[in-house]
Write a protein that holds these residues in place. Structure first.
Motif, PDB file in Angstrom:
ATOM      1  N   ILE A  98     -34.222  72.122-104.910  1.00 38.98           N
ATOM      2  CA  ILE A  98     -33.448  72.090-103.360  1.00 38.98           C
ATOM      3  C   ILE A  98     -32.535  71.133-103.525  1.00 38.98           C
ATOM      4  O   ILE A  98     -31.272  71.324-103.201  1.00 38.98           O
ATOM      5  N   GLY A  99     -32.750  69.871-104.150  1.00 36.33           N
ATOM      6  CA  GLY A  99     -31.858  69.020-104.199  1.00 36.33           C
ATOM      7  C   GLY A  99     -30.584  69.129-105.103  1.00 36.33           C
ATOM      8  O   GLY A  99     -29.462  68.984-104.740  1.00 36.33           O
ATOM      9  N   LYS A 100     -31.109  69.956-106.193  1.00 37.31           N
ATOM     10  CA  LYS A 100     -30.092  70.350-107.095  1.00 37.31           C
ATOM     11  C   LYS A 100     -29.024  71.410-106.720  1.00 37.31           C
ATOM     12  O   LYS A 100     -27.738  71.421-106.797  1.00 37.31           O
ATOM     13  N   ASN A 101     -29.808  72.120-105.741  1.00 33.18           N
ATOM     14  CA  ASN A 101     -28.868  73.492-105.425  1.00 33.18           C
ATOM     15  C   ASN A 101     -28.014  72.778-104.476  1.00 33.18           C
ATOM     16  O   ASN A 101     -26.739  73.079-104.362  1.00 33.18           O
ATOM     17  N   ALA A 139     -24.838  66.970-114.782  1.00 40.65           N
ATOM     18  CA  ALA A 139     -25.360  66.289-113.840  1.00 40.65           C
ATOM     19  C   ALA A 139     -26.905  66.714-113.796  1.00 40.65           C
ATOM     20  O   ALA A 139     -27.097  67.874-114.179  1.00 40.65           O
ATOM     21  N   MET A 140     -27.836  65.658-113.706  1.00 41.77           N
ATOM     22  CA  MET A 140     -29.197  65.770-113.850  1.00 41.77           C
ATOM     23  C   MET A 140     -29.931  65.484-113.095  1.00 41.77           C
ATOM     24  O   MET A 140     -29.804  64.455-112.197  1.00 41.77           O
ATOM     25  N   SER A 141     -31.083  66.267-112.409  1.00 37.70           N
ATOM     26  CA  SER A 141     -31.852  66.191-111.234  1.00 37.70           C
ATOM     27  C   SER A 141     -33.261  65.897-111.682  1.00 37.70           C
ATOM     28  O   SER A 141     -33.576  66.576-112.748  1.00 37.70           O
ATOM     29  N   ALA A 142     -34.105  64.997-111.203  1.00 34.68           N
ATOM     30  CA  ALA A 142     -35.529  65.058-111.304  1.00 34.68           C
ATOM     31  C   ALA A 142     -36.319  64.362-110.069  1.00 34.68           C
ATOM     32  O   ALA A 142     -35.790  63.850-109.376  1.00 34.68           O
ATOM     33  N   GLY A 172     -29.499  61.953-110.370  1.00 39.87           N
ATOM     34  CA  GLY A 172     -29.968  61.947-109.069  1.00 39.87           C
ATOM     35  C   GLY A 172     -31.421  62.381-108.851  1.00 39.87           C
ATOM     36  O   GLY A 172     -31.985  63.088-109.714  1.00 39.87           O
ATOM     37  N   GLY A 173     -32.080  62.165-107.551  1.00 40.11           N
ATOM     38  CA  GLY A 173     -33.506  62.751-107.525  1.00 40.11           C
ATOM     39  C   GLY A 173     -34.185  61.691-106.761  1.00 40.11           C
ATOM     40  O   GLY A 173     -33.923  60.363-106.826  1.00 40.11           O
ATOM     41  N   ALA A 174     -35.369  61.909-105.996  1.00 41.50           N
ATOM     42  CA  ALA A 174     -36.434  61.117-105.313  1.00 41.50           C
ATOM     43  C   ALA A 174     -36.647  60.056-106.031  1.00 41.50           C
ATOM     44  O   ALA A 174     -36.369  58.647-105.316  1.00 41.50           O
ATOM     45  N   PRO A 175     -36.842  59.823-107.352  1.00 45.30           N
ATOM     46  CA  PRO A 175     -37.512  58.655-107.945  1.00 45.30           C
ATOM     47  C   PRO A 175     -36.439  57.843-108.563  1.00 45.30           C
ATOM     48  O   PRO A 175     -36.762  56.441-109.132  1.00 45.30           O
ATOM     49  N   ILE A 176     -35.247  58.489-108.699  1.00 41.83           N
ATOM     50  CA  ILE A 176     -34.293  57.809-109.416  1.00 41.83           C
ATOM     51  C   ILE A 176     -33.407  56.593-108.540  1.00 41.83           C
ATOM     52  O   ILE A 176     -33.169  56.774-107.301  1.00 41.83           O
ATOM     53  N   VAL A 194     -23.753  64.541-100.674  1.00 40.62           N
ATOM     54  CA  VAL A 194     -22.202  64.170-100.224  1.00 40.62           C
ATOM     55  C   VAL A 194     -21.619  63.109-101.260  1.00 40.62           C
ATOM     56  O   VAL A 194     -20.474  63.309-101.881  1.00 40.62           O
ATOM     57  N   GLY A 195     -22.542  62.038-101.622  1.00 39.26           N
ATOM     58  CA  GLY A 195     -22.140  60.830-102.511  1.00 39.26           C
ATOM     59  C   GLY A 195     -21.920  61.635-103.858  1.00 39.26           C
ATOM     60  O   GLY A 195     -20.993  61.053-104.697  1.00 39.26           O
ATOM     61  N   ALA A 196     -22.546  62.570-104.178  1.00 37.04           N
ATOM     62  CA  ALA A 196     -22.409  63.001-105.738  1.00 37.04           C
ATOM     63  C   ALA A 196     -21.092  63.807-105.805  1.00 37.04           C
ATOM     64  O   ALA A 196     -20.426  63.591-107.025  1.00 37.04           O
TER      65      ALA A 196
END
Length: 206
Positions: A98-101, A139-142, A172-176, A194-196
């Motif tokens: 969801i965050g990645k999308n 761009a990587m998400s976890a 980016g991602g919750a634990p990052i 937005v910041g991305a």
């Protein structure tokens, strides 16, 4: 001055059909497409992001707005100028998207061409996509602490392939955290979609 409020409202309310119709109308009127993205589509998605963060919107509203925004971008992306090319994906072992999308949607809204590799993306897949698409940003998400290490593994794989200097890594991602980004040698970190976009613009101008 063109009034983009109807399109803004259509995106925020997740009305994809209305968003598409209005975008077609603006294109027929020869509006400045860059302006349409900058003054309407990005602010609309920012508002959706704000509502989500304030718990006014939840995942279904987020996805509906995302779909409405994508209807606009489909019509605009074929003709609008591109700022740069981004390969994005959730890292190996992680199936959250969801965050990645949302980040992918915001980047598209910000004028980037986005190559979305989906979830559970192995380092080799990122490398293949960068080579095939000649992308400048990865761009990587976890979302899990257990999959964060795959970000380091991906950057290492790019080093081994001799490609590290050709791309900028955004994570980016919750634990990052920024600290983690610094530790693994990423080029940037953002804690929101937005910041991305501004981060991606910034690293390209370096």
């Amino acid at each position: 001055m063109q009034n983009f409020q109807p399109l803004f409202d259509a995106i925020v309310s997740g009305n994809a059909a209305e968003a598409r119709t209005l975008t077609q109308k603006y294109i027929a009127e020869n509006v400045n497409q860059e302006l349409l993205v900058k003054d309407c589509i990005i602010p609309a998605m920012s508002e959706v992001g704000r509502r989500f963060e304030c718990n006014e919107y939840f995942v279904p509203e987020l996805l509906l707005a995302n779909r409405a925004m994508k209807e606009c971008m489909k019509l605009l992306s074929s003709s609008g100028p591109k700022v740069g090319r981004v390969v994005i994906g959730t890292v190996k072992g992680d199936l959250h998207d969801i965050g990645k999308n949302l980040v992918a949607a915001m980047l598209e809204g910000g004028g980037f061409e986005v190559v979305d590799l989906g979830v559970n993306v192995a380092p080799e897949k990122f490398i293949e996509a960068v080579k095939a698409k000649n992308a400048q940003i990865v761009a990587m998400s976890a979302l899990l602490t257990t999959t964060m290490t795959a970000m380091q593994a991906t950057i290492d794989a790019f080093k081994q392939a001799g490609l590290r200097d050709q791309v900028k890594f955004l994570i980016g991602g919750a634990p990052i955290t920024q600290k983690y980004a610094d530790e693994i040698g990423a080029d940037g970190y953002s804690d929101n979609a937005v910041g991305a976009v501004s981060l991606a613009q910034k690293v390209l101008s370096r």
